[in-house]
Motif scaffolding. Structure first.
Motif, PDB file in Angstrom:
ATOM      1  N   ASP A 194       0.844  -1.189   0.000  1.00 27.26           N
ATOM      2  CA  ASP A 194       0.000   0.000   0.000  1.00 27.26           C
ATOM      3  C   ASP A 194       0.888   1.250   0.000  1.00 27.26           C
ATOM      4  O   ASP A 194       1.502   1.581   1.002  1.00 27.26           O
ATOM      5  CB  ASP A 194      -0.908  -0.010   1.225  1.00 27.26           C
ATOM      6  CG  ASP A 194      -1.948   1.084   1.170  1.00 27.26           C
ATOM      7  OD1 ASP A 194      -2.161   1.642   0.067  1.00 27.26           O
ATOM      8  OD2 ASP A 194      -2.549   1.379   2.217  1.00 27.26           O
ATOM      9  N   LEU A 195       0.934   1.944  -1.147  1.00 26.92           N
ATOM     10  CA  LEU A 195       1.772   3.134  -1.270  1.00 26.92           C
ATOM     11  C   LEU A 195       1.142   4.370  -0.635  1.00 26.92           C
ATOM     12  O   LEU A 195       1.769   5.418  -0.554  1.00 26.92           O
ATOM     13  CB  LEU A 195       2.065   3.419  -2.745  1.00 26.92           C
ATOM     14  CG  LEU A 195       2.950   2.391  -3.454  1.00 26.92           C
ATOM     15  CD1 LEU A 195       3.055   2.739  -4.929  1.00 26.92           C
ATOM     16  CD2 LEU A 195       4.322   2.349  -2.834  1.00 26.92           C
ATOM     17  N   SER A 196      -0.093   4.274  -0.157  1.00 29.45           N
ATOM     18  CA  SER A 196      -0.764   5.441   0.418  1.00 29.45           C
ATOM     19  C   SER A 196      -0.171   5.845   1.756  1.00 29.45           C
ATOM     20  O   SER A 196      -0.475   6.919   2.260  1.00 29.45           O
ATOM     21  CB  SER A 196      -2.258   5.167   0.561  1.00 29.45           C
ATOM     22  OG  SER A 196      -2.462   4.124   1.501  1.00 29.45           O
ATOM     23  N   ILE A 197       0.659   5.018   2.360  1.00 26.49           N
ATOM     24  CA  ILE A 197       1.272   5.396   3.635  1.00 26.49           C
ATOM     25  C   ILE A 197       2.298   6.506   3.450  1.00 26.49           C
ATOM     26  O   ILE A 197       2.662   7.190   4.395  1.00 26.49           O
ATOM     27  CB  ILE A 197       1.917   4.189   4.333  1.00 26.49           C
ATOM     28  CG1 ILE A 197       3.052   3.612   3.506  1.00 26.49           C
ATOM     29  CG2 ILE A 197       0.892   3.111   4.635  1.00 26.49           C
ATOM     30  CD1 ILE A 197       3.855   2.544   4.231  1.00 26.49           C
ATOM     31  N   PHE A 198       2.749   6.709   2.215  1.00 27.31           N
ATOM     32  CA  PHE A 198       3.728   7.770   1.946  1.00 27.31           C
ATOM     33  C   PHE A 198       3.066   9.095   1.623  1.00 27.31           C
ATOM     34  O   PHE A 198       3.749  10.118   1.536  1.00 27.31           O
ATOM     35  CB  PHE A 198       4.646   7.363   0.802  1.00 27.31           C
ATOM     36  CG  PHE A 198       5.475   6.146   1.100  1.00 27.31           C
ATOM     37  CD1 PHE A 198       6.442   6.179   2.084  1.00 27.31           C
ATOM     38  CD2 PHE A 198       5.280   4.975   0.403  1.00 27.31           C
ATOM     39  CE1 PHE A 198       7.211   5.071   2.373  1.00 27.31           C
ATOM     40  CE2 PHE A 198       6.036   3.844   0.690  1.00 27.31           C
ATOM     41  CZ  PHE A 198       6.999   3.890   1.682  1.00 27.31           C
TER      42      PHE A 198
END
Length: 96
Positions: free
Chosen positions: A88-92
């Protein structure tokens, strides 16, 4: 243990019959034309010294566009790997 050591070629004291030694070296020496300009050619010790020589040569290269291209390719491969493992790249991204 000779597992990680490369095998050395045998050397013989043969000189060809029709060879004129005019200072050019041996006619049997196989050498690439860029070997004089590179540090990474030849046996230079262990794996650590090989990586250090490769990075030093990469830093000294005047062609910055090739270095940039390598970094872009590595970044794309990392993103493809993260996509495959469903990371999940949304943590960045900042919370909005």
């Amino acid at each position: 243990m000779g597992i990680f050591k490369s095998k050395k070629n045998k050397k013989f004291s043969y000189t060809p019959r029709h060879f004129k030694n005019d200072g050019e070296g041996s006619p049997f020496e196989m050498k690439h034309k860029f070997d004089d300009y590179r540090k990474t050619v030849g046996s230079t010790g262990g794996i650590k010294s090989k990586f250090q020589n490769a990075f030093d040569e990469l830093k000294e290269s005047p062609d910055r566009s090739a270095n940039r291209r390598i970094l872009i390719i590595i970044a794309i491969l990392i993103f493809i790997f993260l996509f495959i493992i469903e990371f999940d790249l949304s943590i960045f991204l900042p919370n909005t």
